[in-house]
Enzyme design. Sequence first.
Site, PDB file in Angstrom:
ATOM      1  N   ASN A  87      -5.285 -14.103   0.986  1.00 39.60           N
ATOM      2  CA  ASN A  87      -5.938 -14.559  -0.242  1.00 39.60           C
ATOM      3  C   ASN A  87      -5.575 -16.281  -0.593  1.00 39.60           C
ATOM      4  OD1 ASN A  87      -6.576 -12.069  -1.674  1.00 39.60           O
ATOM      5  ND2 ASN A  87      -4.750 -11.570  -0.937  1.00 39.60           N
ATOM      6  N   TYR A 121       0.763  -1.146   0.174  1.00 42.98           N
ATOM      7  CA  TYR A 121       0.132   0.052  -0.074  1.00 42.98           C
ATOM      8  C   TYR A 121       0.740   1.345   0.116  1.00 42.98           C
ATOM      9  CZ  TYR A 121      -3.694  -3.232   1.647  1.00 42.98           C
ATOM     10  OH  TYR A 121      -4.497  -4.361   1.773  1.00 42.98           O
ATOM     11  N   PRO A 127     -14.137  10.526   8.230  1.00 42.96           N
ATOM     12  CA  PRO A 127     -13.967  10.611   9.638  1.00 42.96           C
ATOM     13  C   PRO A 127     -15.459  10.060  10.033  1.00 42.96           C
ATOM     14  CG  PRO A 127     -12.992  12.638   9.027  1.00 42.96           C
ATOM     15  CD  PRO A 127     -13.434  11.933   7.857  1.00 42.96           C
TER      16      PRO A 127
END
Length: 289
Positions: free
Chosen positions: A156, A66, A255
């Site tokens: 996975n 990421y 948020p």
Amino acid sequence: MFLIMEALLLTVFVMAEENRSIKLNSGFEMPVLGLGTWTLTGETCENAVYEALKSGYRLIDTARYYGNESEVGKAVARAIKEGICKREEIFVTTKLVPWTSTPEDDIDDSLQKLGLSYIDLCLLHQHGSASGDDAVYRAMCKAVKASKIRSIGISNFYTGKTVSHFINDFEIPPAVIQNENHLKYQNNTLRDWAAKKGIYIESYYPFGGRGHTKEHLENPTVLEIARAHGKTAAQIIVRWHLQAGYIAIPGSSNPDHIAENFDVWNFELTENEMKKLSSLDTGRRYENW
Ligand SMILES: NC(=O)c1ccc[n+]([C@@H]2O[C@H](COP(=O)([O-])OP(=O)(O)OC[C@H]3O[C@@H](n4cnc5c(N)ncnc54)[C@H](OP(=O)(O)O)[C@@H]3O)[C@@H](O)[C@H]2O)c1
């Protein structure tokens, strides 16, 4: 009457408190609800993680892939500095890519980026080559012994057959399998098989994942149940994951959504509602990795 009501409310509250974490086969506790951070980068990621910790989340899911471990680390450090939570109350998951040739260095690099002295849970992100997967898994086992990682797992892997390799051929079995798992793809077979081995399933894409959230959040069955409880569709879905025995990590940079997704401790879905939601299963995943 008032005292009875108060006692009932207290029971629900206490039950909810007890169910906020589970004990992994590594002996460590893991919160059952956390924030996912895929696609969140830079300040957006840092703010989302900080807001989540402020809202009461204690589980944060990131990955080397990421590219946001530093931002997760900054938010965690800020929350600790401000006294929102202590390090030992926070549970950080990261994942190693299977195509690396330097898994041990990758673990050290993740620790540095996260600014942590240990990773709570480290996962093999997905299946690569058999030898590559084994090298990553071996490096994670070694890092557990060196106290750099507390618990390990895989991601996975969708069948007992593929998971068995990691149980049978290594010193440390997986504590968690993080898989695509949601109302439209419920892998009960793996969940029930894993439970017998003391392994938990963690749902990624709890709302179907980006591009598919409408199919889940606007589903008529979900909306009908949401109306009955005075809750939102997202809250009903989160509750379904938790009551079905999964750990869930909804992703959000908003948020309001972050707080909404965590406000799920004061109600319970009935058996009938759970059945209705479970009947939405199509047996099809969105991803093919
Ligand atoms: N191991 C793997 O291979 C793998 C793969 C994919 C994902 N993951 C992990 O699983 C996490 C969850 O998956 P995901 O984030 O891709 O998908 P998801 O949680 O199913 O859905 C995220 C989407 O839902 C929206 N959303 C969140 N709360 C909402 C609410 N209350 N109302 C309306 N919309 C809402 C978010 O938008 P807003 O930002 O606007 O709220 C975002 O677009 C990831 O973040 C990642 O940590 C792991």
